[in-house]
Design a protein around this motif. Structure first.
Motif, short mmCIF file in Angstrom:
data_model
loop_
_atom_site.label_atom_id
_atom_site.label_comp_id
_atom_site.label_asym_id
_atom_site.label_seq_id
_atom_site.Cartn_x
_atom_site.Cartn_y
_atom_site.Cartn_z
N ASP A 108 -6.60 106.91 85.03
CA ASP A 108 -6.72 106.11 83.81
C ASP A 108 -5.52 106.40 82.92
O ASP A 108 -5.57 107.20 82.00
CB ASP A 108 -8.03 106.45 83.10
CG ASP A 108 -8.29 105.50 81.93
OD1 ASP A 108 -7.59 104.48 81.84
OD2 ASP A 108 -9.18 105.80 81.12
N HIS B 64 -18.66 93.35 73.45
CA HIS B 64 -17.45 93.75 72.72
C HIS B 64 -16.36 92.68 72.85
O HIS B 64 -15.64 92.40 71.88
CB HIS B 64 -16.94 95.09 73.26
CG HIS B 64 -15.87 95.72 72.42
ND1 HIS B 64 -16.14 96.39 71.26
CD2 HIS B 64 -14.52 95.75 72.57
CE1 HIS B 64 -15.01 96.83 70.72
NE2 HIS B 64 -14.01 96.46 71.50
N ALA C 224 -17.86 100.89 82.91
CA ALA C 224 -17.66 101.86 81.83
C ALA C 224 -16.17 101.99 81.51
O ALA C 224 -15.78 102.07 80.33
CB ALA C 224 -18.24 103.22 82.22
N GLY C 225 -15.34 102.03 82.55
CA GLY C 225 -13.90 102.12 82.33
C GLY C 225 -13.35 100.88 81.63
O GLY C 225 -12.50 100.97 80.74
N TYR D 111 -15.04 98.90 79.63
CA TYR D 111 -15.53 98.95 78.25
C TYR D 111 -14.65 99.87 77.40
O TYR D 111 -14.24 99.52 76.28
CB TYR D 111 -16.97 99.41 78.26
CG TYR D 111 -17.67 99.41 76.91
CD1 TYR D 111 -17.31 98.52 75.90
CD2 TYR D 111 -18.71 100.31 76.66
CE1 TYR D 111 -17.95 98.52 74.68
CE2 TYR D 111 -19.37 100.32 75.44
CZ TYR D 111 -18.98 99.43 74.45
OH TYR D 111 -19.62 99.43 73.23
N ASN D 112 -14.33 101.04 77.93
CA ASN D 112 -13.48 101.98 77.19
C ASN D 112 -12.09 101.40 76.93
O ASN D 112 -11.53 101.56 75.84
CB ASN D 112 -13.36 103.30 77.95
CG ASN D 112 -14.66 104.09 77.95
OD1 ASN D 112 -15.47 103.97 77.03
ND2 ASN D 112 -14.88 104.89 78.98
N SER D 113 -11.54 100.72 77.95
CA SER D 113 -10.22 100.13 77.77
C SER D 113 -10.25 99.01 76.74
O SER D 113 -9.31 98.86 75.95
CB SER D 113 -9.71 99.59 79.11
OG SER D 113 -9.50 100.65 80.03
N ASN E 102 -22.07 103.90 78.75
CA ASN E 102 -21.38 105.12 79.16
C ASN E 102 -21.72 105.46 80.61
O ASN E 102 -22.86 105.29 81.04
CB ASN E 102 -21.77 106.29 78.26
CG ASN E 102 -21.42 106.04 76.81
OD1 ASN E 102 -20.32 105.61 76.49
ND2 ASN E 102 -22.37 106.31 75.91
N ASP E 103 -20.73 105.98 81.32
CA ASP E 103 -20.94 106.40 82.71
C ASP E 103 -21.62 107.77 82.72
O ASP E 103 -21.05 108.76 82.28
CB ASP E 103 -19.59 106.48 83.43
CG ASP E 103 -19.74 106.76 84.93
OD1 ASP E 103 -20.86 107.06 85.37
OD2 ASP E 103 -18.72 106.67 85.64
N LYS F 129 -12.18 98.85 74.16
CA LYS F 129 -12.27 99.47 72.84
C LYS F 129 -10.94 100.08 72.43
O LYS F 129 -10.57 100.04 71.25
CB LYS F 129 -13.38 100.53 72.83
CG LYS F 129 -14.78 99.94 72.93
CD LYS F 129 -15.86 101.00 72.75
CE LYS F 129 -15.92 101.95 73.94
NZ LYS F 129 -17.06 102.89 73.84
N GLN F 130 -10.21 100.64 73.39
CA GLN F 130 -8.94 101.29 73.06
C GLN F 130 -7.82 100.29 72.85
O GLN F 130 -7.02 100.42 71.92
CB GLN F 130 -8.57 102.27 74.18
CG GLN F 130 -9.50 103.45 74.30
CD GLN F 130 -9.22 104.29 75.54
OE1 GLN F 130 -8.24 104.04 76.26
NE2 GLN F 130 -10.06 105.28 75.80
N PRO G 161 -19.62 95.75 77.46
CA PRO G 161 -18.24 95.23 77.44
C PRO G 161 -18.18 93.73 77.16
O PRO G 161 -17.25 93.27 76.50
CB PRO G 161 -17.70 95.58 78.84
CG PRO G 161 -18.89 95.90 79.67
CD PRO G 161 -19.92 96.42 78.72
#
Length: 684
Positions: free
Chosen positions: A455, A536, A471-472, A474-476, A514-515, A478-479, A533
């Motif tokens: 990542d 979002h 999950a990955g 979704y995190n991307s 979350n994973d 948000k970032q 995701p």
């Protein structure tokens, strides 16, 4: 879903870890040598059994006693005189018998250890991952030519280390270690070649291992024989047993080497990711400032799942303003390897055509991607299951890849070799270990793709493969957040097709997206978490001021399903949520529920309508034009499975509410699925 490198076309994605390529023919070349070894082994085994059972073959036979002459001066036995035609052997002096056990020197131990170690490592950690990767061309974004060198280097180091370790041992310890390594290697070879029938696919669903007690017992017995047999033979003649093990090891390395060589000549494994089209992340976080059509495909998400999840979390769809939930929906085909690509080409198999022909012709008969290109929309398709493996490279590039901004050759697609090699080793162990140990090495196809990529936000999205990891993603999101696409002024809009894991097994998301690890979540958590995701993404569109100009379709490639060789016993209904580009007033209203009978074939005309194109030539309807109560026959194709392989497609006609199984009727139309109809490793 999206290595069976067991190894498996949400990887295309089912990985078949039991493949052993091209070894049967090569075995004929060593049949004579193996039969000689087997003959020696049988004779030695007979002698060992006679000894163990205390059977004297000379019992009740009259045998003359040994005759010895004693030297009167020394009192020691000397060679006797000839008695008749036979000379008597000299008698041994009383005392402890001399130990004649074979104890090779280091000059002999090194080649014995080297050959046996090569057989073991080559079988388990070279042949297995090579065959798994080659067989999983549709579910992993890299080819055999991308990974063979790192695997070979690691294997060579393992061979050297193991051979050195064995060579340091002496006597009984060396014999025990050498034959154990040989026996385990032989067990791996036999397991992959003969004992993996009915191996569960690596599609993520939970496996009831108690159902496989019989193969566990059978493979356990075979492994015991293959491991203990050489050790017992060595008690009869240690030297010949060690030499025989080395000779058989060398022969099987040659046999498997021929099979591995054939993998590199196969067109499906030719080329590296540097010259092979890869689905990258380019454009994944981009939208148009003018007009957008976004299709989210959440794998396996069934209408029934959404109903039950809403009972547990009534606020699940609160942010989905302006949407319509079409409760009476129907999929096209099942599983993913057929249903996902349908949402891009919209073609059903014809009743009078061979199923293999359908797989080759479906994109050739379609015009959706060309229509999108003609409407001057940039197209980003993000999935591990495009289904273009049944086309030539030229056809795939012409019909699909060239119509997108993100499917193209990429470099440095594997950014984490350590985790990649670990994942491949796990696949190899799952394939080659006895049945009783397979639960410890069970893997999910998507684990392979996820393991290959670190990542790292600094990696150019044009060179970063798209990997299904909700999950990955979704995190991307948000970032990074969404941005307007490059060269936005050159396009009239953007089309994005995003395939996510959704509610596909195994569950790993909590309700917040979350994973929390595979198998640690339940269905309700997964159903809520995979919507995060999407939620979002919608909120980002609102913040950017393009929500009203965006058409969003949230659906699934198929609903809940199960492997079966019999007709369905319950409904399988992918959910369907749609928000057209519309006024701000309509986009501010809570979601509503419609009973209009919609189907997967309606996705493409709905997209074309809101891109501003002519959708009259499509077989389906724009969903917002379908009235409730419409009497509309809809069709669904179910794949029947036998021993984890597709063997038949059967057609259903649905008249009325799709959630009422009484409305599902078999039409009698079916297609036989040939060996080539499902590329090994295809996502389920």
């Amino acid at each position: 879903m999206p290595l069976s490198f067991a190894f498996a076309q949400p990887a295309w994605a089912y990985v078949d870890p039991s493949v052993m390529t091209y070894t049967i023919q090569a075995l004929a070349g060593v049949a004579v040598a193996l039969s000689a070894v087997a003959g020696v082994a049988m004779r030695r085994t007979r002698k060992a059994l006679l000894k163990a059972l205390n059977i004297d073959v000379n019992r009740n036979k009259e045998v003359e006693a040994d005759v010895c002459r004693i030297d009167p001066e020394t009192g020691k036995p000397v060679k006797s005189e000839t008695v008749g035609a036979a000379a008597q052997a000299p008698c041994k002096a009383p005392g402890k018998a001399r130990d004649r056990r074979y104890a090779p020197g280091w000059k002999t131990r090194i080649p014995l250890a080297l050959v046996t170690s090569t057989f073991f490592v080559f079988t388990l950690f070279v042949v297995a991952p090579y065959e798994i990767v080659a067989a999983s061309a549709g579910s992993v974004f890299f080819s055999l030519n991308d990974v063979w060198q790192p695997i070979a280097v690691v294997a060579a180091a393992m061979i050297a280390a193991l051979a050195c370790l064995l060579s340091l041992l002496r006597g009984r310890a060396f014999n025990l270690a050498l034959l154990l390594v040989f026996g385990i290697g032989l067990g791996c070879y036999a397991q992959a070649l003969f004992l993996n029938g009915g191996l569960p696919p690596s599609d993520g669903h939970s496996i009831t291992w108690n159902d496989y007690r019989r193969p566990m017992v059978v493979s356990g017995i075979v492994w015991l024989v293959l491991i203990i047999g050489p050790l017992q033979l060595s008690k009869v003649n240690r030297q010949r047993t060690q030499l025989g093990a080395a000779a058989l090891s060398l022969a099987l390395v040659i046999v498997q080497g021929v099979g591995v060589g054939s993998l590199f000549t196969n067109a499906a494994t030719a080329g590296t990711s540097g010259d092979k089209a890869v689905v990258t992340e380019q454009g994944l976080y981009d939208v148009s400032s003018k007009k957008n059509v976004v299709v989210f495909v959440l794998d396996t998400y069934d209408t029934q799942f959404l109903q039950s999840t809403l009972q547990a979390a009534p606020d699940l769809l609160d942010d989905f303003k302006g949407f319509t939930w079409y409760r009476d929906s129907l999929g096209s085909m099942i599983p993913t390897r057929y249903g996902l690509s349908f949402l891009l080409h919209g073609q059903y198999p014809q009743p009078d055509e061979d199923f293999g022909t359908y797989l080759n012709q479906r994109y050739k008969r379609a015009h959706f991607l060309q229509d999108v290109q003609n409407l001057n929309f940039s197209t980003g398709i993000y999935t591990d299951t495009l289904g273009t493996q049944f086309l030539s490279d030229e056809e795939a590039n012409s019909l699909v890849n060239s119509k997108t901004i993100n499917v193209h050759p990429a470099s440095n697609t594997i950014t984490s070799w350590n985790s990649t090699l670990k994942a491949l080793a796990k696949c190899a162990l799952y394939r080659d270990m006895p049945w009783m140990l397979k639960p410890f090495f069970w893997f999910y196809t998507d684990e392979i793709n996820q393991a290959t990529n670190a990542d790292n936000p600094d990696i150019d999205p044009a060179n970063k493969p798209y990997i299904m990891n909700d999950a990955g993603y979704y995190n991307s999101l948000k970032q990074r957040g969404l941005t307007f696409q490059e060269n936005d002024d050159q396009y009239d809009g953007a089309f994005r097709f995003i395939h996510m894991t959704g509610t596909h097994w195994p569950y790993n998301l909590d309700e917040n997206g979350n994973d929390i690890g595979l198998h640690n979540a339940n269905l309700t958590q997964q159903a809520r978490g995979c919507m995060k995701p999407v939620q979002h993404y919608i909120n980002q569109l609102k913040e950017m001021g393009v929500y009203d100009n965006t058409t969003i379709i949230i659906t699934a490639d198929h609903g809940d399903w199960y492997l079966t060789e019999n007709p369905l016993e319950k409904v399988t209904v992918p959910y369907m949520l749609v928000k057209p580009a519309q006024s701000a007033e309509l986009d501010s209203q809570p979601y509503k529920v419609s009973q209009a009978p919609v189907a997967a074939e309606d996705v493409l005309p709905t997209c074309i309508k809101y891109m501003g194109g002519d959708y009259s030539t499509y077989p389906g309807y724009s969903m917002d034009e379908i009235p409730e109560g419409l009497q509309r026959p809809r069709f669904f194709n179910m794949t029947l499975d036998r021993d984890a392989k597709d063997y038949k497609i059967i057609q259903y006609e649905v008249n009325g509410d799709s959630l009422d199984f009484a409305n599902w009727k078999l039409t009698g139309v079916s297609w036989d699925v040939g060996e080539g109809s499902k590329a090994k490793g295809d996502h389920d």
